[in-house]
Design a protein around this motif. Structure first.
Motif, PDB file in Angstrom:
ATOM      1  N   HIS A 143      26.598  54.900  52.435  1.00 56.79           N
ATOM      2  CA  HIS A 143      26.489  53.989  51.290  1.00 56.79           C
ATOM      3  C   HIS A 143      27.255  54.581  50.098  1.00 56.79           C
ATOM      4  CE1 HIS A 143      23.663  51.890  53.753  1.00 56.79           C
ATOM      5  NE2 HIS A 143      22.766  52.873  53.715  1.00 56.79           N
ATOM      6  N   THR A 144      28.511  54.202  49.978  1.00 50.04           N
ATOM      7  CA  THR A 144      29.407  54.781  48.984  1.00 50.04           C
ATOM      8  C   THR A 144      29.870  53.738  47.988  1.00 50.04           C
ATOM      9  OG1 THR A 144      30.192  56.330  50.666  1.00 50.04           O
ATOM     10  CG2 THR A 144      31.509  56.134  48.678  1.00 50.04           C
ATOM     11  N   LYS A 145      29.972  54.154  46.724  1.00 50.60           N
ATOM     12  CA  LYS A 145      30.455  53.275  45.665  1.00 50.60           C
ATOM     13  C   LYS A 145      31.549  53.987  44.855  1.00 50.60           C
ATOM     14  CE  LYS A 145      27.476  49.852  46.247  1.00 50.60           C
ATOM     15  NZ  LYS A 145      27.893  48.467  46.604  1.00 50.60           N
ATOM     16  N   ILE A 146      32.403  53.176  44.250  1.00 57.29           N
ATOM     17  CA  ILE A 146      33.350  53.652  43.244  1.00 57.29           C
ATOM     18  C   ILE A 146      32.826  53.208  41.887  1.00 57.29           C
ATOM     19  CG2 ILE A 146      35.549  53.021  42.185  1.00 57.29           C
ATOM     20  CD1 ILE A 146      36.163  55.146  43.994  1.00 57.29           C
ATOM     21  N   ILE A 147      32.753  54.138  40.949  1.00 57.02           N
ATOM     22  CA  ILE A 147      32.355  53.798  39.587  1.00 57.02           C
ATOM     23  C   ILE A 147      33.544  54.059  38.679  1.00 57.02           C
ATOM     24  CG2 ILE A 147      30.722  54.204  37.706  1.00 57.02           C
ATOM     25  CD1 ILE A 147      28.785  55.326  39.833  1.00 57.02           C
ATOM     26  N   GLU A 148      34.007  53.016  38.024  1.00 58.68           N
ATOM     27  CA  GLU A 148      35.127  53.117  37.088  1.00 58.68           C
ATOM     28  C   GLU A 148      34.589  53.150  35.663  1.00 58.68           C
ATOM     29  OE1 GLU A 148      38.616  50.743  39.583  1.00 58.68           O
ATOM     30  OE2 GLU A 148      37.776  49.865  37.745  1.00 58.68           O
ATOM     31  N   TYR A 149      35.138  54.050  34.856  1.00 57.99           N
ATOM     32  CA  TYR A 149      34.759  54.163  33.456  1.00 57.99           C
ATOM     33  C   TYR A 149      35.954  53.727  32.610  1.00 57.99           C
ATOM     34  CZ  TYR A 149      30.882  56.877  35.326  1.00 57.99           C
ATOM     35  OH  TYR A 149      29.773  57.271  36.032  1.00 57.99           O
ATOM     36  N   ARG A 150      35.753  52.678  31.820  1.00 53.96           N
ATOM     37  CA  ARG A 150      36.836  52.092  31.045  1.00 53.96           C
ATOM     38  C   ARG A 150      36.480  52.028  29.557  1.00 53.96           C
ATOM     39  NH1 ARG A 150      40.626  49.239  34.046  1.00 53.96           N
ATOM     40  NH2 ARG A 150      40.207  49.158  36.296  1.00 53.96           N
ATOM     41  N   LEU A 151      37.522  52.068  28.737  1.00 51.71           N
ATOM     42  CA  LEU A 151      37.319  51.882  27.309  1.00 51.71           C
ATOM     43  C   LEU A 151      36.836  50.464  27.052  1.00 51.71           C
ATOM     44  CD1 LEU A 151      40.502  53.656  25.910  1.00 51.71           C
ATOM     45  CD2 LEU A 151      38.155  54.514  25.879  1.00 51.71           C
ATOM     46  N   ARG A 152      35.846  50.353  26.197  1.00 54.58           N
ATOM     47  CA  ARG A 152      35.304  49.038  25.874  1.00 54.58           C
ATOM     48  C   ARG A 152      36.358  48.198  25.163  1.00 54.58           C
ATOM     49  NH1 ARG A 152      30.088  47.725  25.664  1.00 54.58           N
ATOM     50  NH2 ARG A 152      29.508  49.940  25.495  1.00 54.58           N
ATOM     51  N   GLN A 153      36.482  46.975  25.587  1.00 50.89           N
ATOM     52  CA  GLN A 153      37.429  46.057  24.985  1.00 50.89           C
ATOM     53  C   GLN A 153      36.718  44.749  24.687  1.00 50.89           C
ATOM     54  OE1 GLN A 153      41.369  46.111  26.687  1.00 50.89           O
ATOM     55  NE2 GLN A 153      41.566  43.897  26.481  1.00 50.89           N
ATOM     56  N   GLU A 154      37.000  44.162  23.555  1.00 51.19           N
ATOM     57  CA  GLU A 154      36.314  42.941  23.152  1.00 51.19           C
ATOM     58  C   GLU A 154      36.484  41.856  24.213  1.00 51.19           C
ATOM     59  OE1 GLU A 154      36.127  39.795  19.401  1.00 51.19           O
ATOM     60  OE2 GLU A 154      37.454  41.542  19.327  1.00 51.19           O
ATOM     61  N   GLY A 155      35.353  41.326  24.657  1.00 50.47           N
ATOM     62  CA  GLY A 155      35.370  40.295  25.676  1.00 50.47           C
ATOM     63  C   GLY A 155      35.368  40.834  27.090  1.00 50.47           C
ATOM     64  N   SER A 156      35.371  42.156  27.261  1.00 54.23           N
ATOM     65  CA  SER A 156      35.479  42.736  28.606  1.00 54.23           C
ATOM     66  C   SER A 156      34.264  42.440  29.466  1.00 54.23           C
ATOM     67  CB  SER A 156      35.684  44.257  28.510  1.00 54.23           C
ATOM     68  OG  SER A 156      34.578  44.867  27.876  1.00 54.23           O
ATOM     69  N   GLY A 157      33.118  42.185  28.851  1.00 55.38           N
ATOM     70  CA  GLY A 157      31.945  41.885  29.642  1.00 55.38           C
ATOM     71  C   GLY A 157      31.932  40.474  30.187  1.00 55.38           C
ATOM     72  N   ILE A 158      32.845  39.650  29.682  1.00 50.05           N
ATOM     73  CA  ILE A 158      32.883  38.248  30.102  1.00 50.05           C
ATOM     74  C   ILE A 158      34.037  37.994  31.072  1.00 50.05           C
ATOM     75  CG2 ILE A 158      33.109  35.886  29.276  1.00 50.05           C
ATOM     76  CD1 ILE A 158      32.014  36.882  26.576  1.00 50.05           C
ATOM     77  N   ASP A 159      35.210  38.494  30.726  1.00 50.72           N
ATOM     78  CA  ASP A 159      36.416  38.232  31.503  1.00 50.72           C
ATOM     79  C   ASP A 159      36.922  39.523  32.130  1.00 50.72           C
ATOM     80  OD1 ASP A 159      38.889  37.518  32.519  1.00 50.72           O
ATOM     81  OD2 ASP A 159      39.388  36.217  30.830  1.00 50.72           O
ATOM     82  N   GLU A 160      36.905  39.589  33.455  1.00 46.76           N
ATOM     83  CA  GLU A 160      37.309  40.808  34.151  1.00 46.76           C
ATOM     84  C   GLU A 160      38.752  41.196  33.838  1.00 46.76           C
ATOM     85  OE1 GLU A 160      37.560  42.334  38.772  1.00 46.76           O
ATOM     86  OE2 GLU A 160      35.927  41.012  38.135  1.00 46.76           O
ATOM     87  N   ARG A 161      39.596  40.238  33.483  1.00 43.59           N
ATOM     88  CA  ARG A 161      40.988  40.532  33.177  1.00 43.59           C
ATOM     89  C   ARG A 161      41.130  41.306  31.873  1.00 43.59           C
ATOM     90  NH1 ARG A 161      43.116  34.529  33.289  1.00 43.59           N
ATOM     91  NH2 ARG A 161      41.154  34.394  32.114  1.00 43.59           N
ATOM     92  N   LEU A 162      40.084  41.290  31.046  1.00 45.80           N
ATOM     93  CA  LEU A 162      40.132  41.959  29.754  1.00 45.80           C
ATOM     94  C   LEU A 162      39.511  43.346  29.787  1.00 45.80           C
ATOM     95  CD1 LEU A 162      39.172  38.978  27.414  1.00 45.80           C
ATOM     96  CD2 LEU A 162      41.449  39.900  27.869  1.00 45.80           C
ATOM     97  N   ARG A 163      39.197  43.834  30.950  1.00 43.20           N
ATOM     98  CA  ARG A 163      38.592  45.158  31.033  1.00 43.20           C
ATOM     99  C   ARG A 163      39.570  46.203  30.535  1.00 43.20           C
ATOM    100  NH1 ARG A 163      34.909  44.794  36.588  1.00 43.20           N
ATOM    101  NH2 ARG A 163      33.480  43.262  35.707  1.00 43.20           N
ATOM    102  N   GLY A 164      39.041  47.167  29.790  1.00 46.21           N
ATOM    103  CA  GLY A 164      39.876  48.126  29.097  1.00 46.21           C
ATOM    104  C   GLY A 164      40.497  49.173  30.000  1.00 46.21           C
ATOM    105  N   GLU A 165      41.164  50.131  29.370  1.00 46.34           N
ATOM    106  CA  GLU A 165      41.901  51.165  30.083  1.00 46.34           C
ATOM    107  C   GLU A 165      40.970  52.035  30.930  1.00 46.34           C
ATOM    108  OE1 GLU A 165      44.703  55.069  29.087  1.00 46.34           O
ATOM    109  OE2 GLU A 165      43.979  53.761  27.468  1.00 46.34           O
ATOM    110  N   LEU A 166      41.397  52.306  32.153  1.00 48.35           N
ATOM    111  CA  LEU A 166      40.640  53.174  33.058  1.00 48.35           C
ATOM    112  C   LEU A 166      40.894  54.623  32.687  1.00 48.35           C
ATOM    113  CD1 LEU A 166      38.941  53.395  35.718  1.00 48.35           C
ATOM    114  CD2 LEU A 166      41.134  53.567  36.924  1.00 48.35           C
ATOM    115  N   ILE A 167      39.817  55.385  32.406  1.00 49.12           N
ATOM    116  CA  ILE A 167      40.007  56.789  32.029  1.00 49.12           C
ATOM    117  C   ILE A 167      39.200  57.764  32.889  1.00 49.12           C
ATOM    118  CG2 ILE A 167      40.584  56.148  29.653  1.00 49.12           C
ATOM    119  CD1 ILE A 167      37.867  57.240  28.802  1.00 49.12           C
ATOM    120  N   ALA A 168      38.318  57.272  33.761  1.00 45.41           N
ATOM    121  CA  ALA A 168      37.564  58.167  34.639  1.00 45.41           C
ATOM    122  C   ALA A 168      37.037  57.385  35.838  1.00 45.41           C
ATOM    123  CB  ALA A 168      36.400  58.820  33.893  1.00 45.41           C
TER     124      ALA A 168
END
Length: 253
Positions: A143-168
């Motif tokens: 049971h494996t998952k990938i967890i991406e940590y991204r900079l918060r960007q306005e609207g990122s919680g609504i539209d997946e295309r607006l998710r911020g920069e991946l940093i971890a």
């Protein structure tokens, strides 16, 4: 009625090779394959016995003259962040974590490559290709998952295309008694954020929310500077000759 029992796992021993942590030492590993329907159950059992997972292989040190590698797991319910850890949490309050099935992406690999080129130029993973990275992520029967940590960007919680920069990124196994951090990496240009520490703190939070008592960090090697960070997350337990023993930073494992 089928009374046949599942075949017992077969264990193998590697040839001696130079130790990546302690100079002038040679390492050997015992390993077995994690495949089939029993893989999650076997992974739980072996991890609790000091093994680590890499793709569909579970391994642990089997060195002839050295016992420096010590398995470490954090006691989630007793953990309290230190003052410096609280500063790390505050410094990363602008991050948003997204959890996915264990599937690689070109964006992940780009960050992974940048991390290796800056932090592990001479390590055993330094020449990993995009295909190697994909196998590291995808080749799992547990049971494996990938967890991406991204900079918060306005609207990122609504539209997946607006998710911020991946940093971890963290590759994580969920087991019956905890979360096992298989591998993690981050943007080395953002050192002031202490992203490695932040990801561990986030996994402690996740494990607690899931009602899981442990976060497994892999091996601590006393005397290896690159491993010192693991014993800062207290209290924790170390797997010694008599089983898991509490470590609070005052005693010596």
């Amino acid at each position: 009625m089928n009374t046949q029992t599942a075949p017992a796992p077969q264990f193998y021993l590697t040839a001696p090779a130079p130790c990546p942590y302690l100079p002038h030492e040679m390492e050997r590993k015992v390993f077995t394959h994690l495949v089939g329907e029993r893989a999650p159950e076997l992974n739980d059992l072996l991890t609790q016995g000091g093994f680590r997972r890499s793709q569909n292989i579970a391994y642990r040190p089997a060195c002839e003259t050295c016992r420096a590698c010590v398995s470490v797991r954090i006691l989630v319910n007793e953990f309290r962040p230190s003052r410096s850890m609280r500063r790390v949490l505050a410094a990363n309050a602008d991050l948003v974590a997204y959890e996915y099935p264990a599937e690689p992406s070109s964006e992940q690999y780009s960050l992974f490559r940048h991390y290796l080129d800056n932090r592990h130029q001479k390590g055993g993973m330094s020449d990993m290709s995009v295909l190697d990275y994909a196998m590291m992520v995808e080749d799992t029967h547990v049971h494996t998952k990938i967890i991406e940590y991204r900079l918060r960007q306005e609207g990122s919680g609504i539209d997946e295309r607006l998710r911020g920069e991946l940093i971890a990124v963290a590759l994580t196994d969920r087991m019956g008694d905890g979360l096992s951090m298989v591998y993690s990496f981050y943007d080395p240009d953002r050192a002031p954020r202490s992203l490695g520490t932040y990801m561990i703190l986030d996994h402690i939070r996740r494990a607690k929310a899931l009602g899981l008592p442990h976060v497994y960090l892999g091996y601590w090697v006393k005397g290896s500077q690159k491993m010192d960070y693991k014993v800062k997350f207290l209290p924790q337990e170390h797997l010694l000759s008599h089983g898991w023993e509490r470590y609070d930073g005052k005693s010596s494992a």
